[in-house]
Structure formats: C-alpha cells, structure tokens
Design an enzyme around this catalytic site. Structure first.
Site, short mmCIF file in Angstrom:
data_model
loop_
_atom_site.label_atom_id
_atom_site.label_comp_id
_atom_site.label_asym_id
_atom_site.label_seq_id
_atom_site.Cartn_x
_atom_site.Cartn_y
_atom_site.Cartn_z
N GLY A 22 0.80 -1.22 0.00
CA GLY A 22 0.00 0.00 0.00
C GLY A 22 0.83 1.26 0.00
CB ALA A 23 4.27 1.89 -0.74
CG ASN A 24 -0.85 3.16 -4.31
OD1 ASN A 24 -1.29 3.38 -3.18
ND2 ASN A 24 -1.49 2.40 -5.19
CB ILE A 27 1.77 6.78 6.48
CG1 ILE A 27 1.00 5.47 6.58
CG2 ILE A 27 1.01 7.92 7.15
CD1 ILE A 27 0.85 4.95 8.00
N GLY A 28 2.40 5.13 3.67
CA GLY A 28 3.19 4.11 3.00
C GLY A 28 4.09 4.72 1.94
CB SER A 139 -5.41 2.20 13.89
OG SER A 139 -6.30 3.20 14.34
CE1 TYR A 165 -8.89 0.82 9.42
CE2 TYR A 165 -9.01 1.93 11.54
CZ TYR A 165 -8.34 1.67 10.35
OH TYR A 165 -7.12 2.27 10.12
#
Length: 309
Positions: A22-24, A27-28, A139, A165
């Site tokens: 999820g780095a696109n 914070i990623g 979280s 969540y």
C-alpha cells in the site's frame, strides 16, 4: 535510535531490500520514499499498478512496483512466489476502511480480510526470506476493539464499520505479538514490530458509518492532523530504528496524536497471549498458510556464529 523526529535521521539503507504494501499513497508512500532516498531497494506492493508506477516515478532511488491485491489469497501467493532473494524488511502497511459490509475474493469481511488476514498470509509466505524485521501498521482504534471469535466475519451481527475496522487493527497487534513469540522460539534473529501513525491527514477517508462522526473527521483532520511525512515516522522507527522485538511505535505528543515517533504501549488486550494464539490458529486455517519455522529450527552459522532464517 529510540525516537525519530525526521526521516533524515534514519540510517543508511544501502544494499537492503524493503517490501512495503500500500505504498502508492499516504504514510506508505512517505515511508517508501524516505527508505529509497537512504539507499534501499524498495518494492512497492500495490493493487493499482498505475498509481504504484506514478508513486515510484516521484521517488529518488531504486524503486520497483509489483502487483499485490491483499483481498485475494491467489494474488498474495503469486506475489510471494515471484519475490526472489532476501527481503530485509517487510512492512505491512496497506489498509482499507469501508462503511458497508463487503467481502474479499475469498469471502472474508473486507476490513478483517485485507488489514489482518492478507498481511498474515503474506508474512508467512515471505518469512523464510525475511532477514531482519516484519513491521505491521495498526491504529489507536485497537484500544476500544475486541476480537469476536464467534462472529469474525460479521455474519450474525448488524455490521458496524468502525467496530470491524477496530477488530482488524487489534488483530494486527495480536499478530505481531504472536509472531514475535514464534520467532523467538525458533531462535530467529528476525523481529516483529508494529506502529500507528497517530492522527494523519493522508487521503485515507474515515468511514465509520456515522455521518456526524465522518463529517467532523473530514473537517478537523486537515486542520489538526500531521501530514504523511509525520505519520510515516512511527513506521520508519519500527522498521529501521534501534527498537526491541514487539515494539509498538507511535507519535509521542498530545496523547499519541502527533509529534516525534517513540516506542509506546498497546492495550492490554493487544498483548493477551491466549487471544493472540487463538487468533493465529484461526488465521492459519482461514488462509491455509503456516509459520514456516519450527521451534529451535534456526541455528547459528558455524562460520559467523550468527543465526539466520
């Protein structure tokens, strides 16, 4: 390094391979950019390849993009099978939040399926190649959550998006605790750590299912939260800082909302060994993946005296 106030403080990462999900965006993306700028070869594991390539093009250093959909066990297996060579650090960063009951390709409630089960499977499938660290992003919502073992997939209860969540984020920490226990039992030098970004304005939209809460969050987040760079500091500390196995990194000011990253304390339930073990066993059955190391299976290299996976 037990605190981190700026990405510039992280040590040189030349020669290391770091996989981050999820780095696109968010914070990623900020964490990936900081690690690449310090010399790491960074692999962006992204569902949206176009967005992944755009993110990589904006980073300095050696960055590549590979397809990974954490809502599909088949995709996770394909990604793991295609990763050749050592992975120094695996950062389980990707996350999803939804305001309605949805399911993964394998029939799991999507928040639990992506945020926990997807990363659980990915870690177990890559662990025999991980040399240093597994980081999982959680979280502060874990503090008010519980694991409902009688209804993990929300099949019996009325769906509560924020409750689902929170359950997934509590599962992230229980996973980290049990992973560290198993790594220690195997004699592995690899450690498991976790992080939370505090209150970060990243484009990740809060969808609690309550219109008033969501509206207040949308208004207050841009005004009070720190940006992606600040939100990425705990991830960076957990990934490359001088922290112990099982460490939980987060912002150190304003009750953990923002500020320099430091090691903090998760909730007592997040460290409950019985809950962690039970969740692990269920997650193994659901994902059909297993911890690849047997207790005491890792022995020191006779040439160096250093243990390795």
């Amino acid at each position: 390094m037990l605190t981190l106030a700026s990405p510039s403080q992280i040590p040189d990462q030349t020669g290391r391979t770091i996989v981050i999900t999820g780095a696109n965006s968010g914070i990623g993306r900020a964490a990936a950019a900081a690690l690449a700028a310090k010399g790491a070869r960074v692999v962006l594991a992204a569902r949206d390849q176009e967005k992944g390539r755009a993110a990589a093009a904006a980073m300095n250093g050696e960055v590549e993009v590979r397809p990974l959909d954490l809502a599909s066990l088949a995709s996770i297996r394909d990604f793991a099978a295609a990763m050749n060579g050592a992975v120094d650090v695996l950062i389980n960063n990707a996350g999803t939040m939804t305001d309605s009951l949805q399911h993964t390709a394998d029939g799991f409630e999507i928040q639990f399926g992506v945020n926990h089960l997807g990363h659980f499977a990915l870690t177990n499938l890559l662990l025999d190649r991980v040399t240093s660290r597994v980081v999982t992003v959680s979280s502060t919502t874990h503090r008010s959550a519980r694991i409902d073992f009688d209804d993990l997939q929300w099949e019996k209860r009325a769906y509560k998006a924020f409750g689902a969540y929170g359950q997934s984020k509590l599962a992230n920490l229980l996973f980290t605790a049990e992973l560290q226990r198993r790594l220690t039992a195997a004699g592995s030098p690899v450690i498991a750590t976790s992080a939370h970004p505090g209150w970060a304005s990243t484009g990740f939209r809060i969808t609690s299912g309550n219109r008033i809460i969501d509206a207040l969050a949308a208004i207050s987040t841009p005004l009070l939260a720190h940006g992606p760079d600040g939100g990425a500091l705990p991830t960076l500390l957990a990934a490359v800082g001088d922290v112990p196995g099982g460490a939980f990194a987060g912002p150190s000011r304003f009750g953990g909302v923002r500020g320099p990253a430091a090691v903090g304390q998760p909730s007592a339930e997040a460290m409950n060994p019985d809950t962690a073990t039970r969740l692990w066993e269920i997650s193994e059955r659901l994902t059909e993946t297993r911890f690849p190391l047997a207790p005491g299976s890792v022995s020191p290299d006779p040439a160096t005296g250093v243990s390795g996976v």
